[in-house]
Design an enzyme around this catalytic site. Structure first.
Site, PDB file in Angstrom:
ATOM      1  N   ARG A  51      -7.308 -16.745  -2.198  1.00 21.74           N
ATOM      2  CA  ARG A  51      -8.762 -16.502  -2.235  1.00 21.74           C
ATOM      3  C   ARG A  51      -9.545 -17.796  -2.038  1.00 21.74           C
ATOM      4  NH1 ARG A  51      -8.936 -11.685  -6.670  1.00 21.74           N
ATOM      5  NH2 ARG A  51      -9.014 -10.045  -5.113  1.00 21.74           N
TER       6      ARG A  51
ATOM      7  N   LYS B 194      -2.464   8.020  -7.205  1.00 19.77           N
ATOM      8  CA  LYS B 194      -3.334   9.120  -7.653  1.00 19.77           C
ATOM      9  C   LYS B 194      -4.264   9.632  -6.568  1.00 19.77           C
ATOM     10  CE  LYS B 194      -4.056   7.444 -12.284  1.00 19.77           C
ATOM     11  NZ  LYS B 194      -5.161   6.594 -12.686  1.00 19.77           N
TER      12      LYS B 194
ATOM     13  N   GLY C  93      -5.849  -3.368  -2.948  1.00 17.05           N
ATOM     14  CA  GLY C  93      -5.070  -4.442  -3.546  1.00 17.05           C
ATOM     15  C   GLY C  93      -3.567  -4.324  -3.330  1.00 17.05           C
TER      16      GLY C  93
ATOM     17  N   GLY D 116     -11.430  -2.702  -4.632  1.00 18.62           N
ATOM     18  CA  GLY D 116     -12.466  -1.730  -5.010  1.00 18.62           C
ATOM     19  C   GLY D 116     -13.582  -1.675  -3.980  1.00 18.62           C
TER      20      GLY D 116
HETATM   21  P1  AMP Z   1      -2.895   3.294  -6.109  1.00 18.24           P
HETATM   22  O1  AMP Z   1      -3.462   2.321  -7.107  1.00 18.24           O
HETATM   23  O2  AMP Z   1      -3.278   4.701  -6.384  1.00 18.24           O
HETATM   24  O3  AMP Z   1      -3.141   2.854  -4.692  1.00 18.24           O
HETATM   25  O4  AMP Z   1      -1.328   3.265  -6.338  1.00 18.24           O
HETATM   26  C1  AMP Z   1      -0.516   2.181  -6.027  1.00 18.24           C
HETATM   27  C2  AMP Z   1       0.807   2.397  -6.689  1.00 18.24           C
HETATM   28  O5  AMP Z   1       1.343   3.624  -6.232  1.00 18.24           O
HETATM   29  C3  AMP Z   1       1.833   1.332  -6.376  1.00 18.24           C
HETATM   30  O6  AMP Z   1       2.117   0.606  -7.538  1.00 18.24           O
HETATM   31  C4  AMP Z   1       3.049   2.153  -5.920  1.00 18.24           C
HETATM   32  O7  AMP Z   1       4.259   1.720  -6.491  1.00 18.24           O
HETATM   33  C5  AMP Z   1       2.714   3.534  -6.440  1.00 18.24           C
HETATM   34  N1  AMP Z   1       3.472   4.565  -5.710  1.00 18.24           N
HETATM   35  C6  AMP Z   1       3.628   4.705  -4.401  1.00 18.24           C
HETATM   36  N2  AMP Z   1       4.472   5.722  -4.135  1.00 18.24           N
HETATM   37  C7  AMP Z   1       4.850   6.227  -5.327  1.00 18.24           C
HETATM   38  C8  AMP Z   1       5.732   7.285  -5.700  1.00 18.24           C
HETATM   39  N3  AMP Z   1       6.382   8.004  -4.797  1.00 18.24           N
HETATM   40  N4  AMP Z   1       5.867   7.533  -7.019  1.00 18.24           N
HETATM   41  C9  AMP Z   1       5.216   6.801  -7.942  1.00 18.24           C
HETATM   42  N5  AMP Z   1       4.381   5.791  -7.639  1.00 18.24           N
HETATM   43  C10 AMP Z   1       4.191   5.505  -6.339  1.00 18.24           C
END
Ligand code: AMP
Length: 394
Positions: A35, A201, A351, A374
């Site tokens: 950064r 999520k 991120g 974000g």
């Molecule tokens: P997000 O903050 O929603 O973008 O989620 C990012 C996280 O999703 C990362 O830490 C990934 O390890 C996790 N992720 C990706 N694929 C999977 C999966 N199949 N099962 C559980 N976590 C996952």
């Protein structure tokens, strides 16, 4: 078009530059100086034009007085000084006579960094609530304000919106680049325009899907998100992570855009998330009740590659598997490689995806790797970022 630092006569002017020096630290040492490096072009430009440069940034979340020790910007001043090969005056204050005196001592081309803006949050969240008295005071320290902290543009703080609404202002090179590529990709993409979404999520990305589903030609879905969409389609997901509250939303999206939403056709499954259990790759029809989906499979990678090859603009937010574990990183890695070799406009936001791009050494090969998780997500949602909205138009 927003005003930029190029639109101002800077010589002898006190130029406040809001940077994003929110770097990871361990025991007082900076563990990743990316950064700081990203902020150099704007700072160097101001120095070269003879400005008296006043830098501001936040670092970490400052909740109690003891956080002041952990989150001082002093190590950043030292790092910056060695990167610029130039003295950076560090003032361990966010207000007061010491700071004012140090600013009045600045000669043309000098650089000063004041202490962490979030130390003002200990006085009643003054920075984070954009307190008007604090904003007025900070604005009084400079002649021109340049916002170059894209990572905080989705926040309405005294050190961005507060100062910008009081003195002449523009954006720095970093924000200019983020806006050029992210906004252009969303508003006026070279088609076909494909969005890749992953991560854990669905609920976090509902607004992104709502905004982009009508604009994109295709949305490829991987990561844990995919299992919620697969379950909504009535397909087997075993014990994979499913965001049950988002099932209705997924059904609606699938009904409305049946040809646009592209889901995995196979995957890598395990019986544990730590990489120590059994691991298999199979098509959806062979998923059993105790399988946990951890990555997209090789047939899905081929399908996704076809869509990417046919596209001219690709935006990606969210990893396609549990990439932090090497055993489950193949899908994210392979698709990154496809993008890196595509020669198309490729934009990485968020991120985790940006972190994966660095981890797998593809970072330099994309058109843009957004510096704001974000903030980039909110741009993709179609929102106007307060830290950008407040900047004057040309
Ligand atoms: P997000 O903050 O929603 O973008 O989620 C990012 C996280 O999703 C990362 O830490 C990934 O390890 C996790 N992720 C990706 N694929 C999977 C999966 N199949 N099962 C559980 N976590 C996952």
């Amino acid at each position: 078009m927003k005003k930029t630092i190029r639109d101002f006569e800077l010589v002898s002017k006190k130029v406040i530059i809001r940077c994003d020096f929110n770097v990871p630290m361990e025991n007082g040492l900076i563990t990743d100086d990316n950064r700081i490096i990203e902020s150099l072009p704007t700072i160097m430009y101001a120095v070269s034009k003879g400005a008296k440069v006043i830098l501001m940034s936040h670092l970490g979340r400052v909740k109690e007085p003891k956080d002041k020790k952990i989150y001082s910007l002093k190590p950043v001043a030292e790092k910056l000084s060695s990167l610029l090969d130039k003295k950076v005056v560090f003032v361990p204050e966010t207000r007061g006579s010491k700071l004012e005196q140090a600013i009045s001592n600045l000669q043309n081309g000098d650089v000063l960094l004041m202490e962490n803006t979030r130390f003002e949050d200990l006085n009643g969240k003054l920075e984070s609530t954009n307190d008007p008295v604090l904003a007025e005071y900070w604005a009084s320290l400079g002649d021109i304000f340049i916002n170059d902290a894209f990572g905080t543009c989705h926040r309405c703080h005294a050190s961005n919106v507060g100062i910008a609404s009081r003195i002449p202002n523009g954006v720095g090179f970093l924000i200019e680049k983020e806006l050029k590529y992210l906004l252009e990709a969303v508003e006026n993409p070279k088609r076909p325009f494909t969005v890749i979404l992953g991560g854990a999520k669905v609920v976090d990305k509902i607004s992104v899907i709502e905004n982009l589903a009508s604009k994109a030609d295709y949305i490829l879905i991987g990561g844990a998100m995919a299992y919620t969409f697969l379950m909504a389609s009535g397909l087997p997901v075993g014990k994979s992570l499913v965001d049950k509250d988002s099932l209705d939303f997924c059904r609606r999206v699938l009904d409305k855009y049946p040809d646009k939403i592209i889901l995995p056709i196979d995957g890598v499954y395990s019986d544990s998330l730590d990489g120590k259990g059994r691991i298999k790759e199979c098509f959806l029809s062979d998923v059993t009740y105790d399988d946990i989906g951890v990555d997209i499979g090789s047939s899905t990678i081929k399908v996704f590659k076809q869509y990417i090859d046919d596209s001219n603009t690709i935006i990606w937010n969210g990893p396609l598997g549990l990439f932090e574990n090497e055993k489950f990183a193949n899908g994210t890695k392979k698709i990154m490689q496809v993008l890196a070799e595509s020669g198309k406009t490729t934009i990485i936001g968020g991120g985790d995806t940006a972190f994966a791009a660095s981890k797998f050494c593809f970072k330099e090969r994309f058109t843009l790797v957004s510096t704001g998780g974000g903030a980039s997500l909110e741009l993709l949602e179609g929102k106007i970022l307060p830290g950008v909205g407040v900047i004057d138009d040309k």
